[in-house]
Design an enzyme around this catalytic site. Sequence first.
Site, PDB file in Angstrom:
ATOM      1  N   LYS A 279       0.922  -1.312   0.075  1.00 21.58           N
ATOM      2  CA  LYS A 279       0.154  -0.114  -0.053  1.00 21.58           C
ATOM      3  C   LYS A 279       1.033   1.208   0.065  1.00 21.58           C
ATOM      4  CE  LYS A 279      -4.582   1.275   1.836  1.00 21.58           C
ATOM      5  NZ  LYS A 279      -5.630   0.895   3.066  1.00 21.58           N
ATOM      6  N   GLU A 364     -19.929  -5.115  10.058  1.00 20.56           N
ATOM      7  CA  GLU A 364     -21.034  -4.230  10.764  1.00 20.56           C
ATOM      8  C   GLU A 364     -21.932  -5.185  11.604  1.00 20.56           C
ATOM      9  OE1 GLU A 364     -18.899  -1.246   7.945  1.00 20.56           O
ATOM     10  OE2 GLU A 364     -20.091  -3.430   7.717  1.00 20.56           O
ATOM     11  N   ARG A 392     -25.889  -1.727   6.978  1.00 18.91           N
ATOM     12  CA  ARG A 392     -25.568  -2.968   6.838  1.00 18.91           C
ATOM     13  C   ARG A 392     -25.890  -3.760   7.951  1.00 18.91           C
ATOM     14  NH1 ARG A 392     -19.917  -3.743   3.538  1.00 18.91           N
ATOM     15  NH2 ARG A 392     -21.534  -4.804   2.141  1.00 18.91           N
TER      16      ARG A 392
END
Length: 624
Positions: A279, A364, A392
């Site tokens: 990353k 979630e 969600r």
Amino acid sequence: MLLDKIEKANDIKKIDKSDYGELAEEIRQFLIEKISVTGGHLGSNLGAVELTMALHLALNLPEDKIIWDVGHQSYTHKILTGRKDGFDVLRQFHGMSGFPKRKESDYDAFDTGHSSTSISAGLGLVKARDLKGEKTTIVSVIGDGSLTGGMAYEALNNAAKLETNFIVVLNDNNMSISENVGGVSKYLNNIRTATGYLDLKEGIYNALKRKPGGDGIVNSIRRAKSSFKQLVIPGMFFEDMGITYLGPVDGHDLKTLTKTLNEAKRVNHAVLVHVVTKKGKGYLPAETNPSKFHGTGPFDVTTGETIGGSGKDSYTDIFSKVLADIGKKDKKVVAITAAMADGTGLSRFAKLFPERFFDVGIAEEHAMTFAAGLAAGGMKPVFAVYSSFLQRAFDQTIHDVCLQNLPVVIAVDRAGLVGSDGETHQGVFDLSFLSLIPNLSILSPKNRWEMADMVRFAVDFQYPIALRYPRGEAYEGLKEFRAPIEYGKSELLYEESEIAVMFVGHMSFLAEQVREDLKTAGYQCSLINARFVKPLDTEMIRKISGNHRILVTIEENVLTGGFGEQVEDFVMREGIPLKVRTIGISDDYVEHGNVDVLRKEVGLDRESIVKKVIADDWRIKEEK
């Protein structure tokens, strides 16, 4: 520049192979330069440059499809499909989205913005392809972070039944490559995906199956083969599901990446290509601090320091500080995040009380039921989550928290318009879907001081409660008003007559402006801080109906099912002589852009509101 030769999709195939390294470097420099001005997702995009190039070399777009999980790493894909000029207005109103958008380009196969959806969407596209008799290649790209979401595993379980090609690319930017394992895997991948090997394997299996007891022999061979592979292949979890595993592959080795993807295209069932990337690759500040550059505002390229910002506390900062202070005094308080410790401000709590802090990954649904379990066990759980992602966990909020009336605090961050991330991230539905749930109370602060008071109130509350607050700097107006918070009661700030303005939470600044303009126009105007969206302060509504003609409600939420509709419904059912003007967001999705620009666009600005209110008053007078 090589980038100048990329004007449309598949132009990368015209670039000489010897120039691929230079092209990758040009793309990285382009991204750094453009995102430093507009802001955006930098780290994930710098890490996925070679992977994206390999996909474009191995596929034929738009016939073949790429589905990007979340989609925040699709910037190189946009460059390679002829949208380079769009980066000057990236994430700006009417400009290019920071996520894939089908309406923006035929090369964006599926709209994304939330995590863990790409495999499900890709599988749907595969089935659609097969039903139509097409021969295209479908690739879902998912990150290791997104693979913490349960939906991804549901899709993988389903994909394992496929008898047709489907490629899942696991972009893993959190693990290193082991040379020994990588070398053996590369060798096995070459053998297992070679056309001759695949044909031979299927031929032998089919021949054996035709013999008496052949199924048992085939299964024995497969078990023996799997036992050997278990020793040398890190992807046996996927293999055991019935998904061929290829990798790990160096995500910055373009030649090997392209070769592996071409091999994957020959597999006649689901195949997972494990790609390891770094990353922020190519930009040291992003490599050393990937969290900061996951989503960044404008920054100085030389130093990596963010440009702008007032330095004042945001609502999230206040939540963070107050919760940490409460945690020092009450050891029953625990904090939960779904992979957003920094964004939700829970990093402070995590450092102070690591044993009472839980990051459950991008999950979630699990987080909400986990919080319910903690509450049932006698703890005081605080689940901090962005409004958009709370959607969600709707079922778990109803079934596991509120049905049992458990004392879970839902800290709803990024509520209202959030700006540049657009439709998928605007937090404008929470008041509507939370309001319909029995046993759940909802409150929202007008300024920084009330935010602190409400955090304390919520943590001490003995039942489910949602505390809703926006992104950005906490409002410092109305500081002279700080009455103690009383359950279900609003706060009357200015009491006059004729028109009453009742606002929800951070709409306090706008409500003040509207009141000021109405007074300038010659009206008497009361100002009421709703504080609680649920329960509704019906006593206050009855009180103001005595000497007011119009009640204006202001909320940064969709009107359907929101605060204003609840007020309007009560007034109508009770026959109260009061005209209610609801101000909010119409039944639509709000695109990306500066929040002030978006408010004006949806009619949630002072000028638009004042015009509507004055027009309403003239109608009332004419009717009389």
